[in-house]
Structures are given as structure tokens and as C-alpha cells.
Design a protein around this motif. Structure first.
Motif, PDB file in Angstrom:
ATOM      1  N   PRO A 241      79.097 -27.796   7.208  1.00  0.00           N
ATOM      2  CA  PRO A 241      80.108 -27.378   6.228  1.00  0.00           C
ATOM      3  C   PRO A 241      79.590 -27.164   4.810  1.00  0.00           C
ATOM      4  N   TYR A 242      78.584 -27.917   4.397  1.00  0.00           N
ATOM      5  CA  TYR A 242      78.122 -27.830   3.008  1.00  0.00           C
ATOM      6  C   TYR A 242      76.820 -27.045   2.850  1.00  0.00           C
ATOM      7  N   LEU A 243      76.258 -26.554   3.934  1.00  0.00           N
ATOM      8  CA  LEU A 243      75.036 -25.728   3.855  1.00  0.00           C
ATOM      9  C   LEU A 243      75.410 -24.283   4.130  1.00  0.00           C
ATOM     10  N   ILE A 244      76.017 -23.679   3.135  1.00  0.00           N
ATOM     11  CA  ILE A 244      76.582 -22.342   3.262  1.00  0.00           C
ATOM     12  C   ILE A 244      75.995 -21.418   2.187  1.00  0.00           C
ATOM     13  N   VAL A 245      76.400 -20.158   2.222  1.00  0.00           N
ATOM     14  CA  VAL A 245      75.940 -19.196   1.212  1.00  0.00           C
ATOM     15  C   VAL A 245      76.549 -19.545  -0.139  1.00  0.00           C
ATOM     16  N   ARG A 246      75.699 -19.694  -1.143  1.00  0.00           N
ATOM     17  CA  ARG A 246      76.149 -19.971  -2.511  1.00  0.00           C
ATOM     18  C   ARG A 246      75.374 -19.053  -3.453  1.00  0.00           C
ATOM     19  N   LYS A 247      76.073 -18.159  -4.142  1.00  0.00           N
ATOM     20  CA  LYS A 247      75.422 -17.278  -5.111  1.00  0.00           C
ATOM     21  C   LYS A 247      75.173 -18.056  -6.399  1.00  0.00           C
ATOM     22  N   GLU A 248      73.926 -18.098  -6.811  1.00  0.00           N
ATOM     23  CA  GLU A 248      73.565 -18.885  -7.985  1.00  0.00           C
ATOM     24  C   GLU A 248      74.079 -18.234  -9.267  1.00  0.00           C
ATOM     25  N   PRO A 249      74.562 -19.043 -10.209  1.00  0.00           N
ATOM     26  CA  PRO A 249      75.158 -18.483 -11.441  1.00  0.00           C
ATOM     27  C   PRO A 249      74.146 -17.925 -12.423  1.00  0.00           C
ATOM     28  N   PHE A 250      72.880 -18.334 -12.311  1.00  0.00           N
ATOM     29  CA  PHE A 250      71.863 -17.878 -13.254  1.00  0.00           C
ATOM     30  C   PHE A 250      70.638 -17.383 -12.489  1.00  0.00           C
ATOM     31  N   PRO A 251      69.973 -16.371 -13.012  1.00  0.00           N
ATOM     32  CA  PRO A 251      68.729 -15.925 -12.369  1.00  0.00           C
ATOM     33  C   PRO A 251      67.615 -16.930 -12.656  1.00  0.00           C
ATOM     34  N   SER A 252      66.699 -17.064 -11.740  1.00  0.00           N
ATOM     35  CA  SER A 252      65.560 -17.948 -11.973  1.00  0.00           C
ATOM     36  C   SER A 252      64.425 -17.141 -12.577  1.00  0.00           C
ATOM     37  N   GLU A 253      63.445 -17.836 -13.085  1.00  0.00           N
ATOM     38  CA  GLU A 253      62.267 -17.170 -13.632  1.00  0.00           C
ATOM     39  C   GLU A 253      61.061 -17.543 -12.787  1.00  0.00           C
ATOM     40  N   SER A 254      61.279 -17.611 -11.504  1.00  0.00           N
ATOM     41  CA  SER A 254      60.223 -17.996 -10.580  1.00  0.00           C
ATOM     42  C   SER A 254      59.148 -16.933 -10.484  1.00  0.00           C
ATOM     43  N   PRO A 255      57.880 -17.337 -10.506  1.00  0.00           N
ATOM     44  CA  PRO A 255      56.800 -16.361 -10.304  1.00  0.00           C
ATOM     45  C   PRO A 255      56.783 -15.861  -8.858  1.00  0.00           C
ATOM     46  N   LYS A 256      57.573 -16.499  -7.993  1.00  0.00           N
ATOM     47  CA  LYS A 256      57.651 -16.103  -6.594  1.00  0.00           C
ATOM     48  C   LYS A 256      58.889 -15.250  -6.331  1.00  0.00           C
ATOM     49  N   PHE A 479      76.864 -28.207  -6.564  1.00  0.00           N
ATOM     50  CA  PHE A 479      76.801 -26.763  -6.326  1.00  0.00           C
ATOM     51  C   PHE A 479      76.103 -26.454  -5.009  1.00  0.00           C
ATOM     52  N   TYR A 480      74.958 -27.060  -4.794  1.00  0.00           N
ATOM     53  CA  TYR A 480      74.160 -26.719  -3.606  1.00  0.00           C
ATOM     54  C   TYR A 480      74.650 -27.391  -2.324  1.00  0.00           C
ATOM     55  N   TYR A 481      75.344 -28.519  -2.461  1.00  0.00           N
ATOM     56  CA  TYR A 481      75.866 -29.226  -1.268  1.00  0.00           C
ATOM     57  C   TYR A 481      77.350 -29.542  -1.498  1.00  0.00           C
ATOM     58  N   PRO A 482      78.190 -28.520  -1.568  1.00  0.00           N
ATOM     59  CA  PRO A 482      79.610 -28.730  -1.887  1.00  0.00           C
ATOM     60  C   PRO A 482      80.300 -29.666  -0.884  1.00  0.00           C
ATOM     61  N   GLY A 483      81.047 -30.618  -1.427  1.00  0.00           N
ATOM     62  CA  GLY A 483      81.779 -31.560  -0.568  1.00  0.00           C
ATOM     63  C   GLY A 483      81.041 -32.841  -0.303  1.00  0.00           C
ATOM     64  N   THR A 484      79.780 -32.934  -0.731  1.00  0.00           N
ATOM     65  CA  THR A 484      79.017 -34.178  -0.547  1.00  0.00           C
ATOM     66  C   THR A 484      79.273 -35.127  -1.709  1.00  0.00           C
ATOM     67  N   VAL A 485      78.867 -36.376  -1.517  1.00  0.00           N
ATOM     68  CA  VAL A 485      79.103 -37.430  -2.524  1.00  0.00           C
ATOM     69  C   VAL A 485      77.824 -38.205  -2.738  1.00  0.00           C
ATOM     70  N   ILE A 486      77.552 -38.560  -3.992  1.00  0.00           N
ATOM     71  CA  ILE A 486      76.403 -39.427  -4.303  1.00  0.00           C
ATOM     72  C   ILE A 486      76.826 -40.871  -4.140  1.00  0.00           C
ATOM     73  N   GLN A 487      76.098 -41.619  -3.331  1.00  0.00           N
ATOM     74  CA  GLN A 487      76.363 -43.044  -3.137  1.00  0.00           C
ATOM     75  C   GLN A 487      75.064 -43.819  -3.287  1.00  0.00           C
ATOM     76  N   LYS A 488      75.208 -45.122  -3.595  1.00  0.00           N
ATOM     77  CA  LYS A 488      74.025 -45.976  -3.725  1.00  0.00           C
ATOM     78  C   LYS A 488      73.912 -46.834  -2.480  1.00  0.00           C
ATOM     79  N   ARG A 489      72.750 -46.818  -1.862  1.00  0.00           N
ATOM     80  CA  ARG A 489      72.529 -47.593  -0.636  1.00  0.00           C
ATOM     81  C   ARG A 489      71.201 -48.342  -0.700  1.00  0.00           C
TER      82      ARG A 489
END
Length: 489
Positions: A241-256, A479-489
Motif C-alpha cells: 500500500p505505501y510503495l506506490i508511484v509518488r511524483k517528487e515535488p522538487f527536481p534533484s541535482e543528481s549527477p546520475k 512522502f516516500y512511505y505514505p501511511g507508515t508511522v515512526i515508532q521506537k523499538r
């Protein structure tokens, strides 16, 4: 007098008992702390090498074998296997042998924290680094991401690398360890790649993992998504569910960000044959389906013996991920050279082809749409511009104006058809079906693409662009994993 002496003896005995109690209490207290620390530590076993012998060195080395025997070790020694025993300097020890030291231990040319475990099997010895996950991450982040980047992107990487490591526990259990040192798991280089910045990121996120519905999330990541992430189902066949197509809001400056690869018909034919997809003498390749971002998802290969369909991800694996860097590509046997495309480092807030255009996002009329399609077929746009139109359909009008050399109308009223292009409009197939094909009449095809990696999950260069614009690690991960939650374990 006798009463005083007895009283003193009682007091002395009482003091002795009290001192004993204090010692016992302190011993129990510190033992409890050790147990608590051990309980909080998450140990991970990293397979370093499997070979006929292994060179180990360090200061203050000591060993303990599988039979419980403890012994001292020299500052440098070679270990090899003899059946189920580990042989060190002519002496045989019951496998596994645990090598410990208050200092770092070196295996070959790399130093490690924690302890090394030597396991013998036949004529091979396997060296395993056993250490706390938090220390393991120090040897991962220093290699997997640029330590010079902003702290928020480093923190985001720390969280997903920690999550990924814990989710991979036992992946190589048959070999006696949890994870390996390559990108099959995560690249790990011990203390050879330690950096203060990545250490801070690990410390500031200590114990934090990404979860989905209570379980550890699948935190895949790549170097550069090319502007939009890929749906995991198009890459590995299983929907998440959270690994889907997401258009990034900013262009990167990657040399690749831009790449090209020339493939011969024979090279492709051999790759297809290995997959059991032989089509004879290859004559044509077509992009049969694209994903929601415009990334090639399915390819059709046509030859003298028929045709066959293959996912672009599988095609990339067959040819080689270092050659076909991503599945975000176009191809043409006569396409434009990438030298015609400006350096991506010159881009800032938009791709170079559209950077100076004031975008008019009004949808195209039917006539304008036909005009744009005709211009595309006439190769009036380079590959970067075509990919940009796929990523951002709302920019298509501006490319149409640019190609025809006219200015955008000032109002949003219904537009009359613009001047017809020199050549009549040709029908372009439905974008959800085959939309681009290449004939291999010349015996080869050139791929023109963007990005590097499978495209699933977090894009490191995309995350850097977000962090550079003030996004927090939490916002980047959401943004990259919509619907996930950060937890401490």
C-alpha cells in the motif's frame, strides 16, 4: 567491662553484615543494569567472508571456542577450517570460535566493532561480525549515503536503514548469519567509513523504525528515482500500500540524473533466451505499458520467431543494472544523443527544458492535443522534454507553444487550433498501450533515461532536495512511505 566488649563485638558483626549487604546490593544492581542493557541491545550477525582462510588482527585479542575453552590470541593470525574445527597457529578449536577485544578487530583490510565469530564448515571458514544494530548502522550509513548532506536526509536514511536491517534478520540463516555486506542486504564497511555526521543521525534517531499497521515496513530505497518513484508491483510483482508511484515535488541535482545505453540486437536476444523468452532475430522493441509516472513498465519484443512480453524491471536485471540504470527510459535507433541535453546540474527548480517557461496548465483542446502528438512523432522534442511531459502532463501546452514558436494566450478562454505543423498529424496509440517503439534495422538500439536504481521507496537524491528546502526527516519519510508511522523499538 565484659558488657562493653560484647556490645562492641555485636556492633562489629553488624557492620560486617551491613557491608556484605551493601556489596550484594551493589552487585545485584549492576548486574540488573547489565541485563537491561543486554535486553535493549539488538544484536545482528553480519557475514563478512567465506574462504579457505581468514586473516584476523588487533590488540588484546582473546578467544573462546564452542566447547567453552578460553585462550589468548596473537596480534595477527590466520585461521582456516579443518572439518568442523577452526585451526589457529596449528592448534585446533571447536567451531565456532569467538574472537573478542576491547578494541576494534580487523578482518583483512577492514576493522569492525563488536566481536568476530569464526565458523568452520568443510574446507571453508566463515567470518561473522556480531554487534549491536546501532553500531552496525555506523558502517552502513557512511557508505550508503553522502555524509556531507543535510542532517534531515541523514536521519531519514538512519531510520530506514535500521528498519531494513531489523526486517532482514535471519535472511542468511542457512549460512549462520543475518545479513551480508553487499547491496543484496545493505552495503556494510565496518569502521572504515565512520563519519561524525552519520553518527549524529544514528544517535538522534536511536531505536526509531518505520512501521505499517504495527509491523516493520519494507523500507526499500534507491539512489535517484528520476523524478517519480515506482510502484513495487511493477518491479517485484507484489503490491504494498505505501510503495506506490509518488511524483517528487522538487527536481534533484543528481549527477546520475541522465544516462544512455547502447544495446545490440544480439545482446538483447541472448538476454531474452536466458529468461526463456526467445523471439528469434529481434526486429522491434515496444514500450507496451507505462506506470502512472510514465516509467516504462512492460516491454514487448518482436522477432522472426514471434513476440514476447517482459517487465522492464526484469529486462533491466537481464541486461545489467549498471548498464540500464533505471526503467525510466525512452529508446530510439536514431534518437538524440545525450550530449545535446544540457548538464542536469544547471537545473534548479524545474527540468532544464521547462525552466524558463511560465506554465499554462489549462488542458489542451482535441486539436491542440493532435498537434502536440504530431510534433512528438516528428521528434521536435528531446528525450528530456518527452519525459518531462509524461511526468507533468500539465506542462504539455507550454511545450506545444514552444515548439510552434507562439506565445501563450493571456486568457483561459477556449482556444482556436494553432497553425498546423508542417507535416500532417499522425495517430499515436493509447498511452496505456504501446506508445513508443524502436526498430532494430541497424542492429542496435539506444536507451535514453533518467535516474539510477529500481525506483521503489525513498530516492536519496530526491530526499536531499527536500531536506535542502527545509523538509524534516519525518516529512520526507511520510512522502516516500505514505501511511507508515515512526515508532521506537
Amino acid at each position: 567491662m565484659r558488657t562493653v566488649i560484647l556490645a562492641r563485638r555485636r556492633l562489629r558483626r553488624h557492620r560486617i553484615s551491613w557491608n556484605c549487604c551493601k556489596k550484594i546490593f551493589l552487585a545485584v544492581f549492576f548486574f540488573s543494569l547489565c541485563l537491561a542493557a543486554e535486553a535493549q541491545a539488538r544484536w545482528i550477525r553480519v557475514g563478512l567472508v567465506t574462504a579457505p582462510s581468514a586473516l584476523i588482527s588487533g590488540r588484546g585479542l582473546s578467544g573462546k571456542d564452542g566447547g567453552g575453552r578460553c585462550f589468548s590470541l596473537p596480534a595477527s593470525f590466520s585461521a582456516h577450517a579443518r572439518g568442523s574445527n577452526v585451526v589457529i597457529q596449528g592448534k585446533s578449536y571447536v567451531s565456532p570460535v569467538i574472537v573478542s577485544s576491547p578494541h576494534q578487530i580487523r578482518c583483512g583490510k577492514v576493522s569492525y566493532e563488536g566481536e568476530l565469530v569464526l565458523r568452520a564448515r568443510g574446507s571453508q571458514i566463515t567470518v561473522i561480525n556480531r554487534l549491536d544494530v546501532e553500531k552496525y548502522l555506523r558502517g552502513v550509513l557512511g557508505y550508503e549515503i553522502n555524509p556531507q548532506w543535510g542532517m534531515e536526509v541523514l536521519k531519514a536514511q538512519a531510520v530506514i536503514s535500521r528498519t531494513y536491517a531489523l526486517a532482514q534478520m535471519g535472511r542468511h540463516e542457512a549460512s549462520g548469519y543475518d545479513v551480508c555486506t553487499t547491496d543484496h542486504c545493505q552495503v556494510y564497511r565496518g569502521t572504515n567509513v565512520l563519519h561524525a555526521s552519520t553518527d549524529r543521525a544514528i544517535a538522534q534517531t536511536r531505536g526509531q523504525v518505520l512501521t505499517y499497521k504495527g509491523g516493520l515496513a519494507h523500507t526499500f530505497f534507491c539512489s535517484d528515482s528520476g523524478g517519480a518513484t515506482a510502484d513495487v508491483s511493477d518491479v517485484w510483482g507484489k503490491s504494498v500500500p505505501y510503495l506506490i508511484v509518488r511524483k517528487e515535488p522538487f527536481p534533484s541535482e543528481s549527477p546520475k540524473a541522465r544516462w544512455e545505453a547502447s544495446l545490440s540486437a544480439g545482446e538483447i536476444q541472448n538476454a531474452l533466451a536466458k529468461k526463456g523468452k526467445s523471439v528469434g532475430t529481434l526486429s522491434q522493441i515496444a514500450i507496451e505499458r507505462r506506470d502512472a509516472a510514465g516509467r516504462a513498465a512492460t516491454l514487448r519484443f518482436t522477432g522472426s520467431a514471434g513476440s514476447s512480453v517482459l517487465s522492464s524491471a526484469a529486462f533491466r536485471t537481464l541486461i545489467g543494472a549498471k548498464k540500464v540504470r533505471s526503467t525510466f527510459f525512452e529508446f530510439s535507433s536514431e534518437g538524440p544523443r545525450m550530449t545535446d541535453v544540457p548538464d542536469p546540474a544547471q537545473r534548479r527548480e524545474a527540468p532544464h527544458a521547462a525552466r524558463k517557461i511560465a506554465f499554462d496548465t489549462t488542458p489542451l483542446t482535441a486539436a491542440e492535443d493532435a498537434q502536440l502528438k504530431a510534433l512528438i512523432e516528428q521528434k521536435k522534442f528531446n528525450v528530456d522534454e518527452r519525459l518531462d511531459m509524461i511526468l507533468y502532463p500539465e506542462r504539455r501546452r507550454n511545450y506545444l507553444y514552444k515548439a510552434l514558436g507562439v506565445e501563450a494566450p493571456e486568457t483561459e478562454r477556449e482556444r482556436e487550433p494553432l497553425e498546423q505543423p508542417a507535416e500532417p498529424a499522425k495517430r499515436i496509440p493509447n498511452p496505456s498501450r504501446t506508445e513508443v517503439f524502436a526498430n532494430l534495422t541497424g542492429g542496435s538500439v539506444t536507451l535514453y533515461g533518467r535516474g539510477w536504481g529500481h525506483g521503489v521507496g525513498l530516492s536519496q537524491w530526491g530526499a536531499k532536495s527536500m531536506a535542502d528546502r527545509g523538509w524534516s526527516a519525518e516529512r520526507i519519510l511520510e512522502f516516500y512511505y505514505p501511511g507508515t508511522v515512526i515508532q521506537k523499538r
